[in-house]
Design a protein around this motif. Sequence first.
Motif, PDB file in Angstrom:
ATOM      1  N   UNK A 176      -3.333  13.055  -1.046  1.00 57.89           N
ATOM      2  CA  UNK A 176      -4.285  12.111  -1.117  1.00 57.89           C
ATOM      3  C   UNK A 176      -3.584  10.988  -0.857  1.00 57.89           C
ATOM      4  N   UNK A 177      -4.790   9.632   0.059  1.00 55.39           N
ATOM      5  CA  UNK A 177      -4.379   8.427  -0.609  1.00 55.39           C
ATOM      6  C   UNK A 177      -5.088   8.236  -1.658  1.00 55.39           C
ATOM      7  N   UNK A 178      -4.591   7.195  -1.968  1.00 61.11           N
ATOM      8  CA  UNK A 178      -5.485   6.707  -3.717  1.00 61.11           C
ATOM      9  C   UNK A 178      -7.288   6.414  -3.150  1.00 61.11           C
ATOM     10  N   UNK A 179      -7.418   5.934  -1.943  1.00 64.50           N
ATOM     11  CA  UNK A 179      -8.214   5.368  -2.164  1.00 64.50           C
ATOM     12  C   UNK A 179      -9.155   6.253  -2.013  1.00 64.50           C
ATOM     13  N   UNK A 180      -8.873   7.339  -0.780  1.00 59.82           N
ATOM     14  CA  UNK A 180      -9.329   9.391  -0.847  1.00 59.82           C
ATOM     15  C   UNK A 180      -9.993   9.338  -2.257  1.00 59.82           C
ATOM     16  N   UNK A 181      -9.634   9.173  -2.854  1.00 61.16           N
ATOM     17  CA  UNK A 181      -9.859   9.882  -4.953  1.00 61.16           C
ATOM     18  C   UNK A 181     -10.638   8.611  -5.257  1.00 61.16           C
ATOM     19  N   UNK A 182      -9.975   7.483  -4.766  1.00 53.82           N
ATOM     20  CA  UNK A 182     -11.430   5.985  -5.838  1.00 53.82           C
ATOM     21  C   UNK A 182     -12.443   7.097  -4.606  1.00 53.82           C
ATOM     22  N   UNK A 183     -12.585   7.094  -3.615  1.00 53.30           N
ATOM     23  CA  UNK A 183     -14.243   7.307  -3.058  1.00 53.30           C
ATOM     24  C   UNK A 183     -14.611   8.588  -3.913  1.00 53.30           C
ATOM     25  N   UNK A 184     -13.947   9.863  -3.773  1.00 57.94           N
ATOM     26  CA  UNK A 184     -14.241  10.951  -4.534  1.00 57.94           C
ATOM     27  C   UNK A 184     -14.640  10.466  -6.584  1.00 57.94           C
ATOM     28  N   UNK A 185     -13.996   9.636  -6.489  1.00 55.82           N
ATOM     29  CA  UNK A 185     -14.419   9.410  -8.279  1.00 55.82           C
ATOM     30  C   UNK A 185     -14.777   8.441  -7.988  1.00 55.82           C
ATOM     31  N   UNK A 186     -16.577   8.616  -7.238  1.00 52.98           N
ATOM     32  CA  UNK A 186     -17.551   7.677  -6.933  1.00 52.98           C
ATOM     33  C   UNK A 186     -17.174   5.642  -7.935  1.00 52.98           C
ATOM     34  N   UNK A 187     -15.217   5.832  -7.400  1.00 53.52           N
ATOM     35  CA  UNK A 187     -15.481   3.924  -7.828  1.00 53.52           C
ATOM     36  C   UNK A 187     -15.638   3.249  -6.035  1.00 53.52           C
ATOM     37  N   UNK A 188     -16.102   2.499  -6.190  1.00 50.70           N
ATOM     38  CA  UNK A 188     -16.536   1.559  -4.804  1.00 50.70           C
ATOM     39  C   UNK A 188     -14.667   0.828  -4.860  1.00 50.70           C
ATOM     40  N   UNK A 189     -14.454   0.776  -3.821  1.00 54.60           N
ATOM     41  CA  UNK A 189     -13.217   0.241  -3.668  1.00 54.60           C
ATOM     42  C   UNK A 189     -13.185  -0.323  -1.555  1.00 54.60           C
ATOM     43  N   UNK A 190     -13.177  -2.085  -2.059  1.00 53.81           N
ATOM     44  CA  UNK A 190     -12.729  -2.376  -0.380  1.00 53.81           C
ATOM     45  C   UNK A 190     -12.593  -1.640   0.279  1.00 53.81           C
ATOM     46  N   UNK A 191     -12.739  -1.245   1.641  1.00 55.33           N
ATOM     47  CA  UNK A 191     -11.575  -0.573   2.291  1.00 55.33           C
ATOM     48  C   UNK A 191     -12.598  -0.521   3.655  1.00 55.33           C
ATOM     49  N   UNK A 192     -11.668  -0.917   5.146  1.00 56.55           N
ATOM     50  CA  UNK A 192     -11.829  -0.511   6.078  1.00 56.55           C
ATOM     51  C   UNK A 192     -10.660   0.119   7.126  1.00 56.55           C
ATOM     52  N   UNK A 193     -10.231  -0.355   7.619  1.00 56.94           N
ATOM     53  CA  UNK A 193      -8.925   0.616   9.134  1.00 56.94           C
ATOM     54  C   UNK A 193      -8.514   1.615   8.260  1.00 56.94           C
ATOM     55  N   UNK A 194      -7.875   1.856   7.028  1.00 57.22           N
ATOM     56  CA  UNK A 194      -7.333   2.995   6.589  1.00 57.22           C
ATOM     57  C   UNK A 194      -6.152   3.500   6.984  1.00 57.22           C
ATOM     58  N   UNK A 195      -5.671   2.323   7.224  1.00 58.23           N
ATOM     59  CA  UNK A 195      -4.433   3.205   8.107  1.00 58.23           C
ATOM     60  C   UNK A 195      -3.507   2.079   7.675  1.00 58.23           C
ATOM     61  N   UNK A 196      -3.511   0.850   6.990  1.00 62.72           N
ATOM     62  CA  UNK A 196      -2.638  -0.503   6.453  1.00 62.72           C
ATOM     63  C   UNK A 196      -2.557  -0.886   7.291  1.00 62.72           C
ATOM     64  N   UNK A 197      -3.348  -1.607   7.949  1.00 66.77           N
ATOM     65  CA  UNK A 197      -2.926  -2.980   8.652  1.00 66.77           C
ATOM     66  C   UNK A 197      -4.617  -4.080   8.580  1.00 66.77           C
ATOM     67  N   UNK A 198      -4.964  -3.629   8.000  1.00 62.64           N
ATOM     68  CA  UNK A 198      -5.967  -4.282   8.426  1.00 62.64           C
ATOM     69  C   UNK A 198      -5.992  -5.253   6.420  1.00 62.64           C
ATOM     70  N   UNK A 199      -5.261  -4.268   5.207  1.00 58.85           N
ATOM     71  CA  UNK A 199      -5.514  -5.547   4.284  1.00 58.85           C
ATOM     72  C   UNK A 199      -6.676  -5.497   3.558  1.00 58.85           C
ATOM     73  N   UNK A 200      -7.414  -4.766   3.966  1.00 57.78           N
ATOM     74  CA  UNK A 200      -8.944  -4.770   2.911  1.00 57.78           C
ATOM     75  C   UNK A 200      -8.758  -4.372   2.180  1.00 57.78           C
ATOM     76  N   UNK A 201      -8.207  -3.883   2.067  1.00 53.46           N
ATOM     77  CA  UNK A 201      -8.056  -2.685   0.366  1.00 53.46           C
ATOM     78  C   UNK A 201      -7.036  -2.857  -0.881  1.00 53.46           C
ATOM     79  N   UNK A 202      -5.955  -3.951  -0.534  1.00 49.27           N
ATOM     80  CA  UNK A 202      -4.967  -4.492  -1.389  1.00 49.27           C
ATOM     81  C   UNK A 202      -5.499  -5.089  -2.566  1.00 49.27           C
ATOM     82  N   UNK A 203      -4.351  -4.411  -3.190  1.00 48.88           N
ATOM     83  CA  UNK A 203      -5.256  -4.429  -4.788  1.00 48.88           C
ATOM     84  C   UNK A 203      -3.571  -4.263  -5.684  1.00 48.88           C
ATOM     85  N   UNK A 204      -3.404  -4.893  -6.631  1.00 52.55           N
ATOM     86  CA  UNK A 204      -2.224  -4.869  -7.557  1.00 52.55           C
ATOM     87  C   UNK A 204      -2.107  -3.258  -8.467  1.00 52.55           C
ATOM     88  N   UNK A 205      -0.814  -2.504  -8.277  1.00 54.36           N
ATOM     89  CA  UNK A 205      -0.424  -1.851  -9.190  1.00 54.36           C
ATOM     90  C   UNK A 205      -0.148  -2.473  -9.801  1.00 54.36           C
TER      91      UNK A 205
END
Length: 95
Positions: free
Chosen positions: A24-53
């Motif tokens: 599953x995508x990292x965002x889904x794992x973060x949310x399931x783990x109770x970590x608040x991470x910015x998000x919107x579209x969930x398909x890679x186009x809006x870039x709301x969730x962009x971060x640094x690896x």
Amino acid sequence: MSTAPFFIARVGDDGTQCDAWPEQPLLQSLEQGGIDWPSSCRNGTCRTCIGMLAEGEVQYRIEWPGLSREERAEGCVLPCVAYPLSDVRLEAPGI
């Protein structure tokens, strides 16, 4: 590569972490783990969730994940469409 069924996703340097499931995508794992991470579209186009690896490796299962070649080279990641291949450490924008 780990033989465990999941990896660990760390956020920042304060010890915040959760399980990161390779199927599953990292965002889904973060949310399931109770970590608040910015998000919107969930398909890679809006870039709301962009971060640094900061550490680790991810893969994208879509041809165009919404990042330029330069951004990917700099370590930018879109957790909504990035699947972990190892333990990872993410940094939110502005950190």
